[in-house]
Design an enzyme around this catalytic site. Structure first.
Site, PDB file in Angstrom:
ATOM      1  N   ASP A 105     -22.832   9.015 -14.072  1.00 50.03           N
ATOM      2  CA  ASP A 105     -21.530   9.678 -14.175  1.00 50.03           C
ATOM      3  C   ASP A 105     -21.806  11.182 -14.242  1.00 50.03           C
ATOM      4  O   ASP A 105     -22.802  11.654 -13.701  1.00 50.03           O
ATOM      5  CB  ASP A 105     -20.758   9.167 -15.395  1.00 50.03           C
ATOM      6  CG  ASP A 105     -19.249   9.232 -15.188  1.00 50.03           C
ATOM      7  OD1 ASP A 105     -18.758  10.292 -14.780  1.00 50.03           O
ATOM      8  OD2 ASP A 105     -18.557   8.228 -15.438  1.00 50.03           O
ATOM      9  N   HIS A 150     -22.443  12.471 -11.073  1.00 49.23           N
ATOM     10  CA  HIS A 150     -21.172  12.970 -10.543  1.00 49.23           C
ATOM     11  C   HIS A 150     -21.043  14.482 -10.728  1.00 49.23           C
ATOM     12  O   HIS A 150     -19.935  15.003 -10.767  1.00 49.23           O
ATOM     13  CB  HIS A 150     -19.993  12.257 -11.210  1.00 49.23           C
ATOM     14  CG  HIS A 150     -19.885  10.809 -10.841  1.00 49.23           C
ATOM     15  ND1 HIS A 150     -18.844  10.006 -11.246  1.00 49.23           N
ATOM     16  CD2 HIS A 150     -20.695  10.010 -10.088  1.00 49.23           C
ATOM     17  CE1 HIS A 150     -19.022   8.780 -10.784  1.00 49.23           C
ATOM     18  NE2 HIS A 150     -20.139   8.757 -10.067  1.00 49.23           N
TER      19      HIS A 150
END
Length: 543
Positions: A351, A374
Site C-alpha cells: 500500500d 502505492h
C-alpha cells in the site's frame, strides 16, 4: 661615674632589650597562629584562586612534612608553633628563602582538590530479555519475559531494554506504555521478534501487535528484524475485499494476462480463522520525541509503523519489506502527528509507502526509496463527512519505482477542512502507473454517493518530477464546488513506457494554477489562474 657602674648599666640595658625582643617574637607567633585558626582557606576557594591567579598558599612553608621526599615543603622553624595544616599544595617544587615559588608543574600534575570518580550515569542499566526468562528459540512464548524486562527498564531513565542478536523471540500482542516510565529509554532490537500465527492469541478487535504509548524520548534502534507473520492474515482477506484503491478503476490491462487483483500466497491450514481486523505491527501513540532507526519491519498484517498523536518523530535508516500484493500494508502511517522527519529509508509494501492522514503538519520527507507499493500519499481524508486538516508537507529527493501512484493527494466527497502548503520536488519515478495524482472523488468501494462538500486542496507544488509512467502521467480530479487552486507544476518530464496497460493522456478537472516549462507531456488541461466562482468556505471548513 666609675667604669664599673658604666659596665653594669650597659649590661642591664642589653638584658632589657633581649627580654623585650623575645616577648615580641612570641606575641607575633601567637597572633599568627590565632589568625590561621580563625580564617582557614576553604578548598574551593584555594582551588579557585590557584586557577584564576596562579595562587599559591602563603603558608605552605608551615605545613607538616609529607611522607614522600620529593617536592616536600620545608619544615617549620624550631621553636615556633606549628599551625594546623591546610590542604597541602600538590606536587609543587620546593623553594628556598629568597627565591620565588616555581609555577611550572611536573608531568602528570594532580589537581589541588581531588575530584571523586564520577558515578555511573543515572539509568545506564541494560535490561536483557534473556535475564527475565526469554528463551529466544522461536517457539516458546516470550511475551511475559518482554513485559518483565520492560517493567524494569521503565523505572530507570536512559535505560536500555535489549533484544540480543542470535535469537528469535516469539512475542504476542504487548503494550510498552507510560506515562509513568522514565524518559529516554532505548529499545535495542538486535535479534528477531516474531508475531504468533495462532488465532487464539489475537483478540477480535485488536488493532496493534506492539504498542508504545505515552512515552518521552523513546528510541527503537538496532540491526534486528520485527516480523509480523502477515501471510496468514493476507490469505484470509477475501478477494472481494471492500478496501480497494480508487485509482485501480483507471488502470486497465491490455489483455487478460493482468488481473485486477494479483494472486495471493497459497492458503494454509489457518486460512479463514484469523480475526477480521488486522493489527499494525508497531504503533506509537501520544508520545513525544520518538526515534526509530536501523531496524527492519517485514510482513506486517496491516500497517508496519504507525504514529498517532505524536509530537516530534524521527525515522531514518529504516526499512520495510512486504510483498507488493499484500493488502493494506502501509509502510509508515502518520496521523494527528506534528514535526515529523523521515529520511534515508527504504520502503517496500503493498500500500502507501508513506501515508499522511488528518491532523498532520510540519512533515519533512527526503532521501527515501519507495516501491513496490502505492507511492507517497496524503489521505485519504474526509471519509464519513469528517473534517481533515493537513499542512506544511515537504517531500523531496525521493526515488519511486514500480508503484501504482507516485505522489498523491486523495480526499472523499462530503468531507471538509483543507490540504495546503505541500511541496513535491526532485522526484524520480520509474515505471509508475500514475506519477502525479489529486483525487477529490476517492472511493474504496464499488460506488460512492455524490456529495457537494469537499476537503479544500490549495498551494500544492510539483517541481522537477522526472521518469517513466505506464498508464497516465497526471491525474487531477478536483471538486466542482471547491476546485483545487494554486497548483504549480514546474519542470515535469514524464515519458510513457508501454508495458501491460493502456496509456492515457493527462487529465484535469476543476484544477487551477500555473505551469512553468518544460512540461512533458503538455498539460493543456490545467486552467491558468483562479476559478471565477468558488464556494465560500465556512468556519467549519477552515483548519
Amino acid at each position: 661615674m666609675s667604669s664599673l657602674d658604666f659596665k653594669n648599666l650597659t649590661l642591664m640595658l642589653l638584658t632589657v632589650i633581649l627580654l623585650w625582643s623575645t616577648n615580641f617574637e612570641i606575641c607575633n607567633a601567637r597572633r599568627d597562629r590565632h589568625w590561621r585558626h580563625s580564617r582557614p582557606l576553604s578548598a574551593s576557594l584555594l582551588k579557585k584562586k590557584s586557577k584564576s591567579h596562579g595562587y599559591h598558599s602563603p603558608n605552605h612553608h608551615h605545613s607538616s612534612k609529607p611522607k614522600s621526599k620529593p617536592h616536600s615543603p620545608p619544615k617549620p622553624s624550631p621553636g615556633k608553633d606549628t599551625p594546623s595544616p591546610l590542604p597541602p599544595p600538590v606536587h609543587k617544587a620546593p623553594y628556598h628563602k629568597g627565591s620565588p615559588p616555581k609555577t611550572k608543574s611536573p608531568p602528570n600534575p594532580t589537581p589541588i582538590v581531588e575530584v571523586p570518580s564520577p558515578e555511573p550515569e543515572k539509568g545506564s542499566s541494560i535490561f536483557s530479555v534473556l535475564n527475565y526468562g526469554a528463551k529466544g528459540d522461536g517457539t516458546t512464548d516470550d511475551t511475559k519475559a518482554f513485559e518483565a524486562a520492560w517493567a524494569a527498564a521503565c523505572k530507570v531513565q536512559s535505560s536500555t531494554m535489549l533484544i540480543p542478536s542470535g535469537y528469535q523471540f516469539l512475542v504476542g500482542p504487548i503494550s510498552f506504555s507510560g506515562p509513568y516510565c522514565q524518559r529516554n529509554i532505548i529499545f535495542q532490537v538486535d535479534g528477531t521478534i516474531i508475531a504468533p500465527t495462532s488465532p487464539n492469541v489475537w483478540k477480535a478487535n485488536l488493532m496493534w501487535w506492539m504498542d508504545f504509548t505515552k512515552l518521552v524520548g523513546l528510541t527503537i534502534q538496532g540491526k534486528g528484524v520485527i516480523d509480523g507473520s502477515g501471510s496468514v492474515w493476507w490469505t484470509d482477506a477475501p478477494y472481494d475485499d471492500p478496501e480497494k484503491d480508487h485509482e485501480l478503476q483507471i488502470i486497465n490491462p491490455l489483455n487478460d494476462t493482468v488481473l485486477k487483483r494479483p494472486p495471493m500466497p497459497e492458503r494454509n491450514e489457518l486460512s479463514g480463522k484469523m480475526p477480521s481486523n488486522k493489527p499494525t505491527a508497531l504503533r506509537f501513540y501520544g508520545s513525544i520525541n520518538v526515534t526509530v532507526t536501523g531496524i527492519r519491519i517485514q510482513n506486517s498484517p496491516q500497517c508496519h509503523l504507525k504514529f498517532d498523536n505524536c509530537n516530534g518523530v524521527l525515522v531514518y535508516s529504516f526499512s520495510v519489506s512486504s510483498p507488493g500484493d499484500s493488502p493494506n500494508t502501509d509502510g509508515i502511517h502518520l496521523q494527528n502527528s506534528k514535526d515529523v522527519l523521515i529520511h534515508s529509508s527504504s520502503l517496500a509494501c503493498g500500500d502507501d509507502c508513506i501515508s499522511i492522514q488528518t491532523g498532520c503538519s510540519n512533515v519533512y520527507i527526503h532521501s527515501v526509496n519507495c516501491g513496490p507499493g502505492h507511492g507517497i500519499s496524503i489521505g485519504s481524508l474526509g471519509k464519513f463527512n469528517t473534517k481533515a486538516c493537513v499542512s506544511n508537507v515537504t517531500v523531496r529527493d525521493v526515488n519511486i519505482q514500480g508503484t501504482m501512484t507516485g505522489v498523491r493527494i486523495k480526499t472523499w466527497q462530503g468531507g471538509s477542512g483543507s490540504v495546503q502548503g505541500v511541496s513535491f520536488s526532485n522526484i524520480q519515478v520509474s515505471e509508475v502507473q500514475l506519477p502525479i495524482v489529486i483525487d477529490q472523488y476517492y472511493c474504496d468501494k464499488s460506488t460512492c454517493k455524490n456529495q457537494t462538500t469537499a476537503v479544500a486542496v490549495s498551494g500544492v507544488t510539483y517541481q522537477n518530477i522526472k521518469g517513466t509512467y505506464t498508464v497516465k502521467p497526471v491525474h487531477l480530479a478536483c471538486s466542482d464546488e471547491l476546485p483545487c487552486t494554486d497548483i504549480s507544476l514546474n519542470t515535469i518530464q514524464l515519458k510513457p513506457l508501454q508495458t501491460r496497460y493502456h496509456l492515457y493522456d493527462p487529465y484535469c478537472w476543476q484544477s487551477f494554477g500555473e505551469l512553468m516549462a518544460p512540461i512533458v507531456p503538455p498539460l493543456g488541461c490545467l486552467q491558468i489562474g483562479k476559478p471565477l466562482k468558488n464556494r465560500v468556505q465556512t468556519d467549519y471548513d477552515i483548519c
